[in-house]
Design a protein around this motif. Structure first.
Motif, PDB file in Angstrom:
ATOM      1  N   THR A  11     -76.134   7.622  36.569  1.00  0.00           N
ATOM      2  CA  THR A  11     -74.898   6.713  36.851  1.00  0.00           C
ATOM      3  C   THR A  11     -73.902   7.477  37.365  1.00  0.00           C
ATOM      4  O   THR A  11     -72.997   7.199  38.271  1.00  0.00           O
ATOM      5  N   ALA A  14     -74.558   8.084  41.141  1.00  0.00           N
ATOM      6  CA  ALA A  14     -74.365   7.002  41.977  1.00  0.00           C
ATOM      7  C   ALA A  14     -72.684   6.820  42.114  1.00  0.00           C
ATOM      8  O   ALA A  14     -72.360   6.627  43.545  1.00  0.00           O
ATOM      9  N   HIS A  15     -71.864   7.182  41.277  1.00  0.00           N
ATOM     10  CA  HIS A  15     -70.462   7.246  41.461  1.00  0.00           C
ATOM     11  C   HIS A  15     -69.967   8.289  42.581  1.00  0.00           C
ATOM     12  O   HIS A  15     -69.106   7.956  43.293  1.00  0.00           O
ATOM     13  N   ARG A  18     -70.797   7.271  45.961  1.00  0.00           N
ATOM     14  CA  ARG A  18     -69.854   6.521  46.613  1.00  0.00           C
ATOM     15  C   ARG A  18     -68.614   7.053  46.836  1.00  0.00           C
ATOM     16  O   ARG A  18     -68.079   6.763  47.907  1.00  0.00           O
ATOM     17  N   GLN A  28     -71.393   2.399  54.800  1.00  0.00           N
ATOM     18  CA  GLN A  28     -72.967   2.120  54.393  1.00  0.00           C
ATOM     19  C   GLN A  28     -73.581   2.387  55.779  1.00  0.00           C
ATOM     20  O   GLN A  28     -74.547   2.976  55.808  1.00  0.00           O
ATOM     21  N   SER A  41     -76.769   1.307  49.040  1.00  0.00           N
ATOM     22  CA  SER A  41     -76.025   0.436  48.169  1.00  0.00           C
ATOM     23  C   SER A  41     -76.799   0.505  46.757  1.00  0.00           C
ATOM     24  O   SER A  41     -76.170   0.789  45.674  1.00  0.00           O
ATOM     25  N   SER A  42     -78.090   0.440  46.756  1.00  0.00           N
ATOM     26  CA  SER A  42     -78.889   0.476  45.421  1.00  0.00           C
ATOM     27  C   SER A  42     -78.560   1.975  44.801  1.00  0.00           C
ATOM     28  O   SER A  42     -78.710   2.085  43.683  1.00  0.00           O
ATOM     29  N   GLU A  44     -75.793   3.606  45.115  1.00  0.00           N
ATOM     30  CA  GLU A  44     -74.415   3.675  44.903  1.00  0.00           C
ATOM     31  C   GLU A  44     -74.125   3.011  43.459  1.00  0.00           C
ATOM     32  O   GLU A  44     -73.145   3.254  42.780  1.00  0.00           O
ATOM     33  N   ARG A  45     -75.181   1.955  43.302  1.00  0.00           N
ATOM     34  CA  ARG A  45     -75.070   1.268  42.075  1.00  0.00           C
ATOM     35  C   ARG A  45     -75.896   1.601  41.084  1.00  0.00           C
ATOM     36  O   ARG A  45     -75.839   1.072  39.772  1.00  0.00           O
ATOM     37  N   GLY A  46     -76.507   2.727  41.482  1.00  0.00           N
ATOM     38  CA  GLY A  46     -77.497   3.333  40.146  1.00  0.00           C
ATOM     39  C   GLY A  46     -78.734   2.614  39.873  1.00  0.00           C
ATOM     40  O   GLY A  46     -79.060   2.788  38.817  1.00  0.00           O
ATOM     41  N   LEU A  47     -79.316   1.716  40.802  1.00  0.00           N
ATOM     42  CA  LEU A  47     -80.320   1.079  40.420  1.00  0.00           C
ATOM     43  C   LEU A  47     -81.541   1.779  41.041  1.00  0.00           C
ATOM     44  O   LEU A  47     -82.629   1.486  40.565  1.00  0.00           O
TER      45      LEU A  47
END
Length: 100
Positions: A11, A14-15, A18, A28, A41-42, A44-47
């Motif tokens: 997490t 990801a932060h 970004r 991006q 994007s995935s 940066e969202r922690g996916l």
């Protein structure tokens, strides 16, 4: 966001990704030579988690190193003072590389 569990690192990374991108005023789309916008994007969202190779490519666009990005994430996850985290990580890295 301080927490010693490893999901925190994902997490936090990801932060950091970004924040670093925005700090450099990059979109991006500016990463299209190394990554798709959807993949970034995935991240940066922690996916998703980047491979070492992908983290190296992304960090080069950001003008930093993979180690700096990971250290920033580690600092976010630690309850310790940032200077203590930095020293601990450096000491461990030197020990692991046998270059003390």
């Amino acid at each position: 966001m301080k927490n010693t569990s490893r999901p925190c690192l994902k997490t936090a990374l990801a932060h950091v990704l970004r924040s670093a991108r925005k700090l450099q005023r990059l979109t991006q789309e500016d990463f299209t030579l190394v990554s798709s916008r959807t993949y970034l994007s995935s991240l940066e969202r922690g996916l998703k988690s980047p491979t070492i190779d992908k983290l190296e490519e992304i960090s080069s666009v950001l003008g930093t190193t993979p180690a700096a990005l990971l250290l920033a994430a580690e600092i976010m996850c630690s309850d310790s003072h940032p200077d203590d985290v930095k020293k601990s990580v450096l000491d461990q890295a030197l020990r692991l590389s046998s270059r003390q």
